[in-house]
Motif scaffolding. Structure first.
Motif, PDB file in Angstrom:
ATOM      1  N   MET A 211     -85.692 -61.780 -43.863  1.00 28.37           N
ATOM      2  CA  MET A 211     -84.923 -62.630 -42.966  1.00 28.37           C
ATOM      3  C   MET A 211     -83.821 -63.349 -43.758  1.00 28.37           C
ATOM      4  O   MET A 211     -84.062 -63.793 -44.859  1.00 28.37           O
TER       5      MET A 211
ATOM      6  N   LEU B 252     -80.906 -66.101 -44.829  1.00 26.68           N
ATOM      7  CA  LEU B 252     -80.877 -67.554 -44.963  1.00 26.68           C
ATOM      8  C   LEU B 252     -80.513 -68.205 -43.636  1.00 26.68           C
ATOM      9  O   LEU B 252     -81.094 -69.199 -43.220  1.00 26.68           O
TER      10      LEU B 252
ATOM     11  N   THR C 203     -83.544 -68.118 -41.162  1.00 30.85           N
ATOM     12  CA  THR C 203     -84.621 -69.052 -41.481  1.00 30.85           C
ATOM     13  C   THR C 203     -84.189 -70.476 -41.191  1.00 30.85           C
ATOM     14  O   THR C 203     -84.960 -71.261 -40.648  1.00 30.85           O
ATOM     15  N   ARG C 204     -82.938 -70.757 -41.543  1.00 33.57           N
ATOM     16  CA  ARG C 204     -82.446 -72.112 -41.297  1.00 33.57           C
ATOM     17  C   ARG C 204     -82.454 -72.405 -39.800  1.00 33.57           C
ATOM     18  O   ARG C 204     -82.848 -73.477 -39.362  1.00 33.57           O
TER      19      ARG C 204
ATOM     20  N   GLU D 232     -85.812 -73.162 -38.609  1.00 32.90           N
ATOM     21  CA  GLU D 232     -86.173 -74.521 -38.983  1.00 32.90           C
ATOM     22  C   GLU D 232     -85.514 -75.526 -38.044  1.00 32.90           C
ATOM     23  O   GLU D 232     -86.121 -76.503 -37.627  1.00 32.90           O
TER      24      GLU D 232
ATOM     25  N   PRO E  67     -75.918 -71.729 -43.217  1.00 32.53           N
ATOM     26  CA  PRO E  67     -75.333 -73.065 -43.139  1.00 32.53           C
ATOM     27  C   PRO E  67     -74.201 -73.328 -44.144  1.00 32.53           C
ATOM     28  O   PRO E  67     -73.810 -74.473 -44.275  1.00 32.53           O
ATOM     29  N   SER E  68     -73.725 -72.298 -44.837  1.00 29.78           N
ATOM     30  CA  SER E  68     -72.603 -72.570 -45.731  1.00 29.78           C
ATOM     31  C   SER E  68     -71.340 -72.843 -44.927  1.00 29.78           C
ATOM     32  O   SER E  68     -70.472 -73.596 -45.346  1.00 29.78           O
TER      33      SER E  68
ATOM     34  N   ARG F 253     -70.963 -80.117 -44.145  1.00 31.98           N
ATOM     35  CA  ARG F 253     -71.890 -79.958 -45.254  1.00 31.98           C
ATOM     36  C   ARG F 253     -73.102 -79.215 -44.724  1.00 31.98           C
ATOM     37  O   ARG F 253     -73.498 -79.432 -43.576  1.00 31.98           O
ATOM     38  N   PRO F 254     -73.707 -78.361 -45.534  1.00 32.62           N
ATOM     39  CA  PRO F 254     -74.873 -77.620 -45.034  1.00 32.62           C
ATOM     40  C   PRO F 254     -76.013 -78.535 -44.630  1.00 32.62           C
ATOM     41  O   PRO F 254     -76.903 -78.129 -43.886  1.00 32.62           O
ATOM     42  N   ALA F 255     -75.987 -79.758 -45.124  1.00 32.59           N
ATOM     43  CA  ALA F 255     -77.103 -80.655 -44.823  1.00 32.59           C
ATOM     44  C   ALA F 255     -77.012 -81.235 -43.413  1.00 32.59           C
ATOM     45  O   ALA F 255     -77.942 -81.879 -42.944  1.00 32.59           O
TER      46      ALA F 255
ATOM     47  N   ILE G 248     -92.284 -61.343 -39.814  1.00 29.22           N
ATOM     48  CA  ILE G 248     -92.494 -61.757 -41.194  1.00 29.22           C
ATOM     49  C   ILE G 248     -93.631 -60.989 -41.862  1.00 29.22           C
ATOM     50  O   ILE G 248     -93.849 -61.130 -43.050  1.00 29.22           O
TER      51      ILE G 248
ATOM     52  N   ARG H 234     -89.681 -66.830 -48.376  1.00 31.01           N
ATOM     53  CA  ARG H 234     -88.806 -67.567 -47.476  1.00 31.01           C
ATOM     54  C   ARG H 234     -89.326 -67.492 -46.036  1.00 31.01           C
ATOM     55  O   ARG H 234     -89.065 -68.360 -45.222  1.00 31.01           O
ATOM     56  N   ASN H 235     -90.107 -66.461 -45.739  1.00 31.24           N
ATOM     57  CA  ASN H 235     -90.580 -66.283 -44.368  1.00 31.24           C
ATOM     58  C   ASN H 235     -91.883 -67.008 -44.088  1.00 31.24           C
ATOM     59  O   ASN H 235     -92.403 -66.955 -42.980  1.00 31.24           O
TER      60      ASN H 235
ATOM     61  N   ALA I 115     -81.895 -79.280 -48.366  1.00 32.44           N
ATOM     62  CA  ALA I 115     -81.003 -79.738 -47.300  1.00 32.44           C
ATOM     63  C   ALA I 115     -80.276 -78.578 -46.648  1.00 32.44           C
ATOM     64  O   ALA I 115     -79.794 -78.694 -45.527  1.00 32.44           O
ATOM     65  N   ILE I 116     -80.183 -77.463 -47.335  1.00 31.11           N
ATOM     66  CA  ILE I 116     -79.440 -76.334 -46.776  1.00 31.11           C
ATOM     67  C   ILE I 116     -80.303 -75.513 -45.829  1.00 31.11           C
ATOM     68  O   ILE I 116     -79.920 -75.243 -44.700  1.00 31.11           O
ATOM     69  N   CYS I 117     -81.498 -75.140 -46.273  1.00 36.35           N
ATOM     70  CA  CYS I 117     -82.318 -74.291 -45.398  1.00 36.35           C
ATOM     71  C   CYS I 117     -83.375 -75.100 -44.665  1.00 36.35           C
ATOM     72  O   CYS I 117     -84.078 -74.563 -43.812  1.00 36.35           O
ATOM     73  N   GLN I 118     -83.505 -76.366 -44.965  1.00 34.35           N
ATOM     74  CA  GLN I 118     -84.468 -77.259 -44.312  1.00 34.35           C
ATOM     75  C   GLN I 118     -85.906 -76.806 -44.496  1.00 34.35           C
ATOM     76  O   GLN I 118     -86.783 -77.135 -43.710  1.00 34.35           O
ATOM     77  N   GLN I 119     -86.142 -76.028 -45.542  1.00 30.87           N
ATOM     78  CA  GLN I 119     -87.494 -75.562 -45.822  1.00 30.87           C
ATOM     79  C   GLN I 119     -87.896 -76.069 -47.198  1.00 30.87           C
ATOM     80  O   GLN I 119     -87.040 -76.439 -47.986  1.00 30.87           O
TER      81      GLN I 119
ATOM     82  N   GLU J  38     -81.281 -69.908 -54.106  1.00 30.66           N
ATOM     83  CA  GLU J  38     -80.544 -69.001 -53.217  1.00 30.66           C
ATOM     84  C   GLU J  38     -79.537 -69.777 -52.376  1.00 30.66           C
ATOM     85  O   GLU J  38     -78.379 -69.394 -52.236  1.00 30.66           O
ATOM     86  N   CYS J  39     -79.992 -70.908 -51.823  1.00 32.50           N
ATOM     87  CA  CYS J  39     -79.145 -71.684 -50.915  1.00 32.50           C
ATOM     88  C   CYS J  39     -77.910 -72.206 -51.620  1.00 32.50           C
ATOM     89  O   CYS J  39     -76.792 -72.047 -51.142  1.00 32.50           O
TER      90      CYS J  39
ATOM     91  N   GLU K  41     -75.515 -69.502 -52.563  1.00 39.32           N
ATOM     92  CA  GLU K  41     -74.844 -68.968 -51.384  1.00 39.32           C
ATOM     93  C   GLU K  41     -73.717 -69.908 -50.960  1.00 39.32           C
ATOM     94  O   GLU K  41     -72.590 -69.495 -50.693  1.00 39.32           O
ATOM     95  N   PHE K  42     -74.029 -71.201 -50.963  1.00 37.85           N
ATOM     96  CA  PHE K  42     -73.036 -72.190 -50.550  1.00 37.85           C
ATOM     97  C   PHE K  42     -71.860 -72.218 -51.514  1.00 37.85           C
ATOM     98  O   PHE K  42     -70.695 -72.203 -51.103  1.00 37.85           O
TER      99      PHE K  42
ATOM    100  N   VAL L 201     -69.590 -69.240 -50.997  1.00 35.96           N
ATOM    101  CA  VAL L 201     -68.675 -69.360 -49.864  1.00 35.96           C
ATOM    102  C   VAL L 201     -67.530 -70.304 -50.212  1.00 35.96           C
ATOM    103  O   VAL L 201     -66.361 -70.001 -49.959  1.00 35.96           O
TER     104      VAL L 201
ATOM    105  N   PRO M 254     -73.349 -79.985 -51.738  1.00 32.49           N
ATOM    106  CA  PRO M 254     -73.348 -79.999 -50.271  1.00 32.49           C
ATOM    107  C   PRO M 254     -73.688 -81.366 -49.691  1.00 32.49           C
ATOM    108  O   PRO M 254     -73.487 -81.586 -48.515  1.00 32.49           O
ATOM    109  N   LEU M 255     -74.218 -82.257 -50.506  1.00 27.61           N
ATOM    110  CA  LEU M 255     -74.581 -83.566 -49.961  1.00 27.61           C
ATOM    111  C   LEU M 255     -73.545 -84.638 -50.268  1.00 27.61           C
ATOM    112  O   LEU M 255     -73.192 -85.418 -49.411  1.00 27.61           O
TER     113      LEU M 255
END
Lengths: 158, 505
Positions: free
Chosen positions: A1, A3, A6-7, A10, A68-69, A103-105, B23, B37-38, B51-55, B72-73, B76-77, B80, B108-109
């Motif tokens: 899955m 990113l 999954t986000r 969530e 979320p980027s 922001r991704p957050a 999954i 991740r799953n 904060a990016i994937c909330q996991q 990874e998050c 990735e950010f 981009v 990102p924060l």
């Protein structure tokens, strides 16, 4: 899955666990009955004691592959009357702009609350449509009348 | 009547697909790795969420501004962001500097500038955090298929890869296929061909040894038949496959009879047993409390049960407390065993992934091995012994012979030092004396010169001088100051050389 997926799952979990009163948000159903997590419909209630009260304004949120980027794209129905909403319905809001404050957050909750805030306090410095912006600056009474008409169109069902 | 489509003939292969959930984990390749991740978390804390994937974090990295994200998050950010900034840069000027791996962006924060190549701007999170997230309780990836396992996240890999019976694996069973429909060879009517089944099945349906020999040793595999093969249930003639067999016998085969232990009716289909026993219990049938450990007694009333338990009628019921104790102990031990098992696995895993380096040894692992192997050879041990003796001998020599000498030398040296100090003092005193003497000598010389001058001066002047009393010589000394001063100039030079001499002394 990915990113993104999954986000979004969530986000869905978070939303179901807790969301501000009067709002709703849910992923749309695809044709085969499964949920399409990349497109959501949501409702923004107008704030109490403002021109916008008593109505729930529908929005569509589209999440890009890079979420979320990158920020989601949020749209009101086309021709929505607001100084910072493009004629297509796209909302001009700094937290939804990749180049500006995204922001991704930032969570879905923050997005919808941000939009609710934008309804009552438009930003005249970044106009997105001519009529509403002009009216907002020059002819307050016309603006208010239009907003109230619009509120009647999206009147809350509850 | 049958579970499978009526049209499926016996001996063919059913096409039961493995139920695939989004999954659930399938081990199709030896290198397949479960994607954590799953994972579905049983418990979690907001503070441990990215904060990016909330996991909860996966391989967390921390930024210079103190925020933590999944590797990874954040990559990735940054990617981009980097792409966007480089795009806008290349639009302005056409420079194509592209260091791969170096990503420049911002947090990102709080938008602190970040450069992924700088280890002090983006670095691995302290182990305590990654350990905390690794300890979080998760469900098995295959929970949608029915696995009830829960445990720490770090145990998940091991569980799905080697323990979980619900992990999808390839059947790899041999199928015999009639090749009639392909090419018809003259002479031979039908040629049996073998084929390997590649469909995925849950691991629990495979016999134990097969899952181990997947991929190696074709011989072994020939012994196993594809479990998708349809055969008839020996009891009800329903067409089933191995995959469905257990479920079929348990819950849908009408002829799979068992005996009810309460009413001795042996015509109860398995599928109805639970319900039947419930009814039997309601009808007053009682079991001996020791039925768990094998007492077959059943009765119809409480009094008969009392009689059964008294008078040593039921030996097994006497053993019951003891057996229960034993059972508890076994349970505890097996729990402990599984805990230890998990811990060993954790340690092994962490060694593999490099979290624990060398178990506290300073040298790298290979070094230690090399060293110990050297030590173990007999020849080297002899050498070591010899070296040890030599070392002891040298130590003894140092203690007994050299040390006293050294001590003597040091005392002698201190003596000499004090003498030297005395000499230096003397020297200074003598120098003072010498200076005094020199001053005396100088004054004497002056007097001598004066007297010489007096003697050599013309007599007239001498007489006049006499008449003039004391005024004469003074005047003369003034008038003859010049020739005298020439001589005087010599004196300092000579005294200089004297001084040099003194200094040399």
């Amino acid at each position: 899955m990915s990113l993104c997926k999954t986000r979004l799952q969530e986000e869905r979990k978070l939303w179901r666990k807790d969301h501000p009163f009067g709002f709703f948000a849910k992923p749309i159903k695809a044709e085969d009955g499964s949920l399409d997590l990349t497109t959501w419909t949501a409702g923004i209630p107008g704030k109490q004691n403002t021109l916008w009260e008593g109505a729930t304004y529908p929005i569509t949120i589209t999440f890009p592959e890079e979420y979320p980027s990158k920020p989601p794209k949020v749209k009101f129905p086309a021709e929505f009357y607001h100084p910072n909403v493009y004629p297509s319905g796209t909302i001009c809001l700094s937290i939804l702009n990749e180049e500006q404050d995204w922001r991704p957050a930032i969570t879905l909750k923050q997005i919808v609350l941000g939009i609710q805030e934008l309804l009552t306090s438009p930003n005249p410095d970044s106009p997105a449509q001519e009529p509403a912006w002009r009216a907002f600056l020059k002819e307050k009474d016309v603006y208010e009348k239009k907003i109230k008409e619009q509120a009647k169109r999206y009147i809350s069902t509850t | 009547m049958s579970d499978v489509d009526g049209g499926v003939p016996v001996g063919s292969y059913s096409k039961i697909e493995l139920k695939n959930f989004s999954i659930a984990f399938n081990l199709e390749d030896q290198d397949d790795i479960p994607n954590i991740r799953n994972v579905k978390y049983k418990s979690s804390s907001d503070h441990l969420c990215c904060a990016i994937c909330q996991q909860p974090f996966i391989q967390p990295l921390t930024t210079v501004c103190g925020h933590t994200f999944c590797k990874e998050c954040i990559y990735e950010f940054l990617k981009v962001q980097h792409q966007r900034s480089s795009r806008s840069r290349t639009n302005g000027s056409d420079d194509e500097e592209e260091d791969s791996g170096r990503l420049i962006g911002s947090c990102p924060l709080d938008r602190t500038p970040l450069d992924s190549s700088k280890i002090n701007e983006l670095f691995p999170t302290p182990l305590i955090i990654s350990n905390l997230v690794d300890e979080l309780e998760v469900y098995c990836l295959n929970y949608e298929r029915g696995c009830e396992w829960t445990g720490c996240r770090w145990e998940l890999d091991h569980h799905v890869l080697s323990d979980c019976g619900y992990t999808g694996v390839a059947c790899h069973g041999y199928r015999t296929v009639d090749s009639v429909d392909k090419e018809e060879n003259e002479g031979e009517e039908t040629k049996k061909q073998t084929d390997i089944c590649k469909m995925l099945v849950e691991r629990r349906f495979l016999e134990e040894p097969r899952s181990k020999t997947v991929g190696d040793g074709d011989r072994d595999q020939e012994e196993y038949e594809c479990i998708h093969k349809v055969y008839e249930c020996t009891l009800c003639q329903a067409r089933i496959t191995k995959i469905e067999e257990g479920k079929h016998l348990q819950s849908s085969c009408p002829y799979n009879y068992t005996k009810c232990k309460l009413c001795f009716n042996d015509m109860i289909p398995m599928m109805n047993l639970a319900k039947h026993e419930e009814n039997c219990g309601k009808a007053g049938h009682l079991k001996c409390p020791a039925h768990e450990i094998g007492c077959d007694w059943v009765g119809n009333s409480d009094t008969s049960l009392e009689i059964h338990l008294q008078n040593n009628n039921c030996q097994l019921s006497k053993l019951l407390p003891y057996m229960k104790n034993l059972n508890n102990k076994i349970d505890d031990l097996s729990k402990e065993n599984s805990l230890l098992h998990r811990q060993i696995n954790k340690i092994l895993n962490s060694i593999i992934s490099g979290k624990v380096t060398n178990l506290g040894y300073h040298e790298p692992m290979e070094e230690i091995n090399r060293f110990s192997s050297e030590l173990s050879s007999i020849e080297n041990q002899d050498k070591l012994l010899f070296l040890n003796c030599e070392l002891n001998r040298l130590k003894f020599e140092l203690d007994d012979k050299i040390l006293p000498f050294v001590n003597r030398e040091t005392t002698a040296r201190s003596d000499r030092e004090s003498i030297l100090n005395g000499l230096v003092n003397d020297n200074f005193m003598m120098k003072d004396d010498l200076n005094l003497q020199r001053a005396l000598v100088n004054s004497l010389r002056k007097q001598l010169q004066f007297m010489l001058f007096k003697r050599n001066s013309p007599p007239g002047l001498q007489s006049g001088g006499l008449g003039g009393g004391m005024g004469g010589p003074i005047r003369s000394s003034v008038s003859f100051a010049e020739p005298e001063s020439v001589e005087f100039f010599d004196i300092p030079s000579s005294s200089n050389s004297e001084e040099k001499l003194n200094l040399k002394l």
